[in-house]
Design an enzyme around this catalytic site. Structure first.
Site, short mmCIF file in Angstrom:
data_model
loop_
_atom_site.label_atom_id
_atom_site.label_comp_id
_atom_site.label_asym_id
_atom_site.label_seq_id
_atom_site.Cartn_x
_atom_site.Cartn_y
_atom_site.Cartn_z
N ASP A 226 0.65 -1.16 -0.14
CA ASP A 226 -0.02 -0.20 0.24
C ASP A 226 0.65 1.32 -0.02
OD1 ASP A 226 0.66 -0.99 2.52
OD2 ASP A 226 -0.71 0.73 3.40
N GLU B 283 12.67 3.01 7.41
CA GLU B 283 11.41 2.33 6.88
C GLU B 283 12.24 1.67 5.23
OE1 GLU B 283 6.73 2.16 5.97
OE2 GLU B 283 7.76 3.86 6.58
#
Length: 641
Positions: free
Chosen positions: A384, A579
């Site tokens: 996503d 991340e």
């Protein structure tokens, strides 16, 4: 004057040589040294020492013997800042530190901190001890922190209701016996965490993706588990499998994450791989644990993935298909602004009015229903978001999902054959043979070759079963069959050159090709699972995929590029392990969707990011030592390969 400077330089070099030879300890008064270091080196005032700072002068340290040394390199200054920050947090007044500590090789420093610090900082439990994290949860509504407990977990209900009595502002809610999309939508304005397994009065621990999270994510956990096993944390990896079994038993599936608004969606299926790797890494071969874990995994396979009309499509392959009603509530404000504006125009109203009336059910719109089904399915895929899946996710037999299910079937075959003499009888009395799973895997392989393989392109592609055509979208996920060992040797020989041509970037493997984004995107929004970004799970799976088929040099090059990028950014930016990365520019400065978790901290990062940590440990484990030495010297990939 020139002569004087030259003499001083010689003296400094000689004294530095003596320092290295003896490696004396330097005693620093923590608070004065901390403040002095910041005033000298943190020139932009961001509470970090990075290459964007311009130190005013070196930081001098004096040993107990009177030897002195200056520290001026950004990497060494930031390491010193981090050590002082930890000492300060621990309320130490004095810090003894050696020059070798400050000048620790970058790869060793990063790996050591992951092993000895980061995993512990990312570990959570949902119990009395772990409540302090839950009560600080930023995703709650209002001042109430809610924990939802399954209707059939009576032990959990008693335990958590007792905690509720002792902790004002903490509310325990028992879920209904049957959880429907309607129910999940009804509690979207009262979100909360979902309980996990308790054992002996304590919460079974799990690792979260990053420091701001309190929930256990689906596929993140498998990749974190790889890192944990490499670092000898078998206990923690095994505990995470146990929590997944709890989720299947009580929520019917492995959840996107254990939050209420994720109750209608799952995540990519890695459980069989997780079980297999934990079991085979453990010295103690607990067959009862393996049996109960396999039972849960088989249940999930049958009841989540193989239900016709849901995640099983008419052609026999699978899709992501997240149930749910309305607009996903977890997205940041404004995420759907363009889409809602379009639907608003269709109904002659503003975007906000459409949102409100659509959510309340006053407006019925099948086109909007389809769009948000696709959107939730994108989130179920873990990607996503990506233009690969935008507004069509639920219509696609994706390469990644079917490769993972092929691997699942092969894992079941292997484990049942090797550890249960070819047959496993579940507690419900149902028997599964290794041959049964072999046939399932071979059937899936044939279907993948029929629908997903493109001989001319030498690649697997997602297949739109509604349109009866391949998408042609070039993505890292197209190469999952190398990891699952589903591709033939001949297919691999065609795929690998495509991978290196289309997806190799300065810092590793791209999530997708620039050409595919340009051909597919309908606006200028940068999707985070697309070019120019790269993600840890793609790297880890494709490294192993290349090694599976004997493409060692290609694997080593891609590993080196990824580790070089992480190491270079950590050296230049105060130990930052975020991340995700822009792998084209080899930087952590990423501005697409949701920001970049792990880049915001003061003085020292305490946790990195879960699967980034794991990718670093795996990369170091796979990379030959001669490349690690070049990595520590930050030799660019182009000068190595």
């Amino acid at each position: 004057m020139v002569l004087k400077k030259g003499i001083l330089a010689v003296i400094f070099i000689f004294s530095t040589f003596l320092v290295f030879a003896q490696d004396p300890e330097y005693s620093l008064q923590v608070e004065p040294a901390f403040q002095r270091l910041l005033s000298l080196a943190d020139t932009d005032g961001d509470k970090k020492i990075t290459i964007e700072d311009h130190p005013k002068s070196p930081f001098w340290m004096v040993s107990q013997k009177g030897d002195s040394v200056s520290v001026s390199e950004i990497y060494y200054l930031s390491n010193l800042l981090q050590r002082l920050a930890v000492a300060r947090q621990n309320e130490q007044r004095e810090l003894e530190i050696s020059l070798s500590e400050i000048k620790e090789a970058p790869s060793a420093r990063i790996s050591r901190r992951i092993k000895t610090e980061f995993w512990d900082d990312l570990t959570r439990t949902i119990d009395r001890k772990g409540l302090k994290h839950i009560l600080k949860d930023t995703k709650a509504s209002g001042d109430v922190q809610r924990l939802y407990v399954p209707a059939d977990d009576t032990i959990g209900q008693r335990y958590f209701k007792q905690l509720q009595q002792d902790n004002p502002g903490f509310e325990v809610v028992v879920l209904p016996q049957k959880i429907t999309p309607e129910y999940v939508k009804s509690i979207n304005d009262k979100p909360g965490l979902l309980s996990l397994k308790l054992k002996n009065g304590k919460g079974v621990p799990f690792v979260v993706p990053g420091g701001r999270f309190n929930e256990m994510y689906g596929w993140d956990s498998y990749f974190e588990g790889i890192g944990l096993l490499l670092d000898g944390r078998i206990d923690l990896a095994k505990a995470m499998v146990d929590n997944f079994v709890y989720q299947i038993d009580h929520y019917g599936k492995i959840l996107n994450a254990n939050r209420t608004y994720y109750l209608t969606r799952t995540q990519p299926p890695f459980l069989s791989s997780f079980i297999r790797e934990v079991f085979e890494t453990s010295e103690e071969k607990d067959l009862q644990w393996l049996k109960s874990s396999l039972e849960a995994a088989i249940t999930e396979y049958e009841e989540v993935w193989m239900v016709e009309g849901e995640r099983l499509t008419p052609n026999g392959l699978n899709r992501y298909y997240a149930q749910g009603i309305g607009i996903p509530p977890e997205t940041e404000k404004g995420h759907f602004e363009e889409v809602l504006t379009q639907f608003g125009k269709k109904h002659g109203i503003s975007a906000e009015e459409f949102r409100r009336k659509y959510q309340s059910g006053e407006i019925k719109d099948e086109e909007a229903d389809r769009y948000f089904t696709h959107d939730r399915s994108i989130r179920e895929s873990g990607h996503d978001t990506s233009w690969r899946l935008e507004n069509r996710a639920a219509d696609l037999n994706t390469v990644d999902l079917n490769s993972l299910l092929y691997k699942t079937e092969r894992d079941f075959e292997y484990l049942i054959d090797l550890y249960f003499r070819g047959e496993l009888t579940t507690s419900s009395g149902k028997t599964f043979s290794a041959d049964y799973w072999q046939k399932n895997a071979e059937k899936r392989k044939a279907l993948m070759n029929r629908y997903l393989w493109n001989e001319e392109a030498g690649s697997f592609f997602d297949y739109n079963f509604k349109k009866g055509e391949q998408t042609g979208y070039i993505s890292a996920t197209n190469f999952y069959p190398l990891w699952s060992k589903m591709a033939s040797e001949e297919q691999a020989a065609k795929m690998v050159p495509n991978l290196m041509r289309d997806l190799k970037a300065k810092g590793g493997i791209l999530a997708s090709a620039q050409s595919s984004v340009e051909e597919t995107a309908t606006n200028d929004v940068q999707r985070q699972w697309d070019y120019p970004y790269g993600w840890a799970p793609h790297q880890m799976l494709l490294w192993q995929g290349l090694l599976n088929y004997g493409y060692e040099q290609e694997a080593y090059e891609l590993i080196y590029r990824w580790l070089w990028m992480i190491t270079k950014n950590a050296v230049n930016y105060n130990g930052t392990i975020p991340e995700k990365y822009d792998v084209v520019n080899a930087t952590h400065k990423v501005y697409a969707e949701y920001g970049n978790v792990g880049t915001e901290f003061d003085y020292i990062t305490t946790s990195g990011f879960g699967w980034m940590n794991a990718s670093y440990q795996l990369g170091l484990a796979l990379l030959p030592q001669k490349y690690v030495r070049q990595l520590d010297e930050l030799v660019p990939p182009g000068m190595v390969f």
